[in-house]
Design a protein around this motif. Structure first.
Motif, PDB file in Angstrom:
ATOM      1  N   LYS A 341      76.273  11.024  26.875  1.00  0.00           N
ATOM      2  CA  LYS A 341      75.421  12.215  26.893  1.00  0.00           C
ATOM      3  C   LYS A 341      76.122  13.289  27.709  1.00  0.00           C
ATOM      4  N   ILE A 342      76.189  14.506  27.165  1.00  0.00           N
ATOM      5  CA  ILE A 342      76.880  15.595  27.854  1.00  0.00           C
ATOM      6  C   ILE A 342      75.853  16.531  28.481  1.00  0.00           C
ATOM      7  N   PRO A 343      76.206  17.244  29.557  1.00  0.00           N
ATOM      8  CA  PRO A 343      75.286  18.234  30.115  1.00  0.00           C
ATOM      9  C   PRO A 343      74.853  19.243  29.049  1.00  0.00           C
ATOM     10  N   GLU A 351      73.664  29.410  32.995  1.00  0.00           N
ATOM     11  CA  GLU A 351      73.562  28.043  33.508  1.00  0.00           C
ATOM     12  C   GLU A 351      72.183  27.827  34.109  1.00  0.00           C
ATOM     13  N   ILE A 352      71.258  27.355  33.288  1.00  0.00           N
ATOM     14  CA  ILE A 352      69.894  27.115  33.747  1.00  0.00           C
ATOM     15  C   ILE A 352      69.539  25.649  33.586  1.00  0.00           C
ATOM     16  N   ASN A 353      68.611  25.202  34.406  1.00  0.00           N
ATOM     17  CA  ASN A 353      67.992  23.894  34.246  1.00  0.00           C
ATOM     18  C   ASN A 353      66.598  24.159  33.684  1.00  0.00           C
ATOM     19  N   PRO A 354      66.338  23.808  32.423  1.00  0.00           N
ATOM     20  CA  PRO A 354      65.088  24.205  31.792  1.00  0.00           C
ATOM     21  C   PRO A 354      63.897  23.321  32.110  1.00  0.00           C
ATOM     22  N   SER A 455      71.892   5.126  35.988  1.00  0.00           N
ATOM     23  CA  SER A 455      73.261   4.637  36.093  1.00  0.00           C
ATOM     24  C   SER A 455      74.112   5.686  36.800  1.00  0.00           C
ATOM     25  N   ALA A 456      75.337   5.308  37.132  1.00  0.00           N
ATOM     26  CA  ALA A 456      76.236   6.256  37.800  1.00  0.00           C
ATOM     27  C   ALA A 456      76.490   7.473  36.912  1.00  0.00           C
ATOM     28  N   GLU A 457      76.631   7.251  35.595  1.00  0.00           N
ATOM     29  CA  GLU A 457      76.914   8.386  34.718  1.00  0.00           C
ATOM     30  C   GLU A 457      75.692   9.298  34.587  1.00  0.00           C
ATOM     31  N   GLU A 458      74.487   8.719  34.608  1.00  0.00           N
ATOM     32  CA  GLU A 458      73.298   9.566  34.530  1.00  0.00           C
ATOM     33  C   GLU A 458      73.112  10.356  35.822  1.00  0.00           C
ATOM     34  N   GLN A 459      73.439   9.764  36.957  1.00  0.00           N
ATOM     35  CA  GLN A 459      73.369  10.497  38.218  1.00  0.00           C
ATOM     36  C   GLN A 459      74.366  11.651  38.212  1.00  0.00           C
ATOM     37  N   GLN A 460      75.518  11.437  37.619  1.00  0.00           N
ATOM     38  CA  GLN A 460      76.493  12.518  37.505  1.00  0.00           C
ATOM     39  C   GLN A 460      75.957  13.634  36.609  1.00  0.00           C
ATOM     40  N   PHE A 461      75.312  13.251  35.511  1.00  0.00           N
ATOM     41  CA  PHE A 461      74.679  14.236  34.626  1.00  0.00           C
ATOM     42  C   PHE A 461      73.647  15.055  35.407  1.00  0.00           C
ATOM     43  N   GLN A 462      72.825  14.375  36.208  1.00  0.00           N
ATOM     44  CA  GLN A 462      71.790  15.070  36.972  1.00  0.00           C
ATOM     45  C   GLN A 462      72.397  16.002  38.028  1.00  0.00           C
ATOM     46  N   GLN A 463      73.509  15.613  38.604  1.00  0.00           N
ATOM     47  CA  GLN A 463      74.166  16.482  39.584  1.00  0.00           C
ATOM     48  C   GLN A 463      74.594  17.791  38.937  1.00  0.00           C
ATOM     49  N   VAL A 464      75.111  17.710  37.723  1.00  0.00           N
ATOM     50  CA  VAL A 464      75.506  18.927  37.003  1.00  0.00           C
ATOM     51  C   VAL A 464      74.285  19.794  36.723  1.00  0.00           C
ATOM     52  N   MET A 465      73.220  19.180  36.219  1.00  0.00           N
ATOM     53  CA  MET A 465      72.027  19.948  35.867  1.00  0.00           C
ATOM     54  C   MET A 465      71.335  20.515  37.109  1.00  0.00           C
ATOM     55  N   ASN A 466      71.298  19.756  38.196  1.00  0.00           N
ATOM     56  CA  ASN A 466      70.628  20.228  39.410  1.00  0.00           C
ATOM     57  C   ASN A 466      71.374  21.376  40.072  1.00  0.00           C
ATOM     58  N   ALA A 467      72.669  21.511  39.764  1.00  0.00           N
ATOM     59  CA  ALA A 467      73.436  22.628  40.322  1.00  0.00           C
ATOM     60  C   ALA A 467      73.113  23.938  39.605  1.00  0.00           C
ATOM     61  N   ARG A 468      72.432  23.841  38.484  1.00  0.00           N
ATOM     62  CA  ARG A 468      72.086  25.043  37.724  1.00  0.00           C
ATOM     63  C   ARG A 468      70.789  25.660  38.232  1.00  0.00           C
TER      64      ARG A 468
END
Length: 546
Positions: A341-343, A351-354, A455-468
């Motif tokens: 899954k990609i950001p 760059e928004i988090n909807p 998972s580690a990859e989902e936490q990474q996805f969330q880090q990208v989205m939360n930075a928006r």
């Protein structure tokens, strides 16, 4: 979860009132009501941080959304442990997931609903307000110290105001997130990206470039073939694009109005220039053979089969379907394939988090207000759904049985317990065998709780989205009963026409040179009158709350 039904939204810049003001503003706290006969079983000293335990055994009926992945069991540890901790017995009225909304409507409409009516998304309570079938929960916030504390500490007043009806009260206790949590996006075959020497697409324009390259390498494929189009054609895809273009929502989250901050007005979403540009983007993908035209009509199984058989490489996704659907499917047909899954791709809105910080929540039957245990019930709801301890219990279960703590005190699954593939060889399942992490009880909370099973990859996805930047919360426009009745007559024909015309534009069945004719058709379906009513309701609310 991003798949939400939103009705209205409020000003992001509204100042947060103090907790005492929150309970008093536009509400009638139960302090000023006579609840002397409704306190049986209630704690006299209940406060934020307190473990709720009824002073005598009590029971409450609850409408239970029976999920097929973990069917209801009466011997779940959840039930017995809940009774042990709180002295409360819940009496579930089980309804299959597939029939939940219809059955809920029938029960509430007939006055036969259980006291507690969870799994209700913001806006779904509107139908029941005028009849008096559901309780104005904002009248009783003083009974819910954990909820009030979270609204205050997490600065949630703007979001809470989106729930208010014309009378200034709200009738839904929502699930609350401290931080936005966005899940839905696209999944991409990363091994194909590597093969073509391409990076993960960051924008929708990048995605177009990637799809072009995939098509050139594999000309007999539609690189993008999508799912989640029943019953809403293009349900997830249209919604992702809509928010990326600065609109409130489309597809399965279609919103009739979008707020234009530049003009200070509401616009009809399906009539905006941004909506047209979104459709033009999709039409380009279809015209160039990059997006499967069947994406808007096929079943999920058909879309999954195409992905598994190498007929497509991109598909809508959330965290669970990547793990539970796509990877197992590919493992059977192409073990060397990888997918992730990609950001959310970035569009004209930046760059928004909807994601909203409100989650599905609970209505309460108005009959509960007369029950002798009413105050105890409100305290119980406050503890289980809004306290740290209650939320940890609902999600993780019992320490030493379903989870253990690491050296830092962080919960981790017990080695013999599995959930969403975290301990795949474990003999027991947190949901199926114990009843925890149940969607009726476990949602919302602090990021560390929400992301506890990521998972580690989902936490990474969330880090990208939360930075928006979190998406702005537009102003509210609560309708009166008469306006809501009128709106219900206009909204269905308008939505249906937008849906039909959108597909025609996307699939090339209608030329964009006929866009003005489409706008005229919307006017013929009371588009102008609808917007006029929206602005009237907004102005009335603004004046009453200025």
């Amino acid at each position: 979860m991003f798949r939400r039904s939103w009705r209205r939204v409020s000003t992001a810049t509204a100042a947060l009132l103090a907790v005492t003001t929150l309970a008093a503003c536009s509400d009638d706290p139960s302090d000023s009501q006579d609840l002397s006969g409704n306190r049986v079983g209630a704690m006299a000293d209940y406060a934020a941080g307190t473990q709720f335990r009824a002073t005598e055994p009590v029971s409450f009926s609850i409408l239970y959304n029976n999920h097929p992945n973990y069917p209801l069991k009466n011997d779940w540890l959840f039930w017995s442990e809940l009774k042990s901790r709180t002295n409360v017995t819940l009496e579930p009225v089980a309804v299959p997931l597939s029939d939940y909304e219809q059955k809920r409507s029938l029960l509430v409409g007939a006055g036969d609903a259980p006291y507690l009516i969870p799994k209700t998304y913001p806006g779904q309570e509107d139908t029941y307000v005028s009849s008096g079938a559901v309780l104005a929960v904002s009248d009783h916030l003083d009974l819910m110290p954990h909820l009030r504390d979270r609204i205050s500490r997490w600065n949630l007043k703007p979001e809470i105001d989106t729930l208010r009806q014309e009378d200034g009260k709200f009738y839904l206790l929502p699930g609350l997130h401290e931080k936005p949590w966005h899940d839905y996006s696209l999944a991409v075959r990363t091994d194909v990206l590597d093969e073509l020497g391409l990076a993960v697409p960051r924008t929708w324009d990048d995605l177009y470039t990637v799809l072009k390259a995939m098509k050139a390498r594999y000309p007999d494929t539609y690189p993008f073939s999508d799912r989640w189009s029943k019953p809403n054609p293009g349900g997830n895809l249209l919604n992702l694009l809509a928010v990326s273009y600065g609109l409130q929502g489309a597809g399965w989250n279609f919103q009739h109005t979008s707020w234009n901050a530049e003009t200070g007005t509401f616009e009809y979403t399906g009539a905006t220039e941004r909506y047209k540009q979104m459709l033009q983007y999709l039409n380009k993908l279809v015209t160039e053979g990059l997006l499967d035209p069947e994406s808007f009509t096929q079943t999920d199984d058909q879309a999954r089969q195409k992905l598994a058989n190498g007929k497509s490489f991109v598909i809508s996704a959330n965290a669970q379907v990547v793990v539970n659907d796509y990877r197992p499917d590919l493992a059977q047909t192409n073990p060397a394939a990888t997918i992730a899954k990609i950001p959310l791709p970035i569009g004209p809105a930046g760059e928004i988090n909807p994601a909203s910080r409100l989650e599905n929540g609970m209505m309460i039957s108005s009959k509960a207000r007369e029950d002798k245990n009413f105050v105890a019930m409100m305290q119980f709801i406050d503890w289980l759904w809004y306290s740290d301890a209650g939320q940890e219990f609902a999600k993780w279960g019992v320490e030493g049985t379903t989870f253990v703590r690491d050296a830092a005190g962080k919960p981790t699954l017990a080695p013999d317990v599995n959930v969403i593939g975290l301990n795949p060889d474990a003999p027991k399942h947190l949901q199926k065998d114990f009843g925890f992490y149940n969607g009726v009880f476990a949602y919302g909370g602090k990021p560390e709780l929400v992301q506890g099973f990521f998972s580690a990859e989902e936490q990474q996805f969330q880090q990208v989205m939360n930075a928006r930047t979190p998406i702005a919360v537009p102003p509210p426009y609560p309708f009166s009963d008469a306006e809501r009745e009128q709106a219900s007559l206009w909204e269905t024909p308008l939505r249906d026409h937008v849906t039909q015309a959108s597909l025609q534009f996307i699939l090339g069945q209608r030329d964009f040179g006929r866009w003005d004719a489409y706008l005229a058709e919307l006017k013929g379906k009371n588009h102008d009158a609808y917007l006029e009513m929206v602005h009237k309701a907004h102005d009335r609310y603004r004046k009453a709350n200025s």
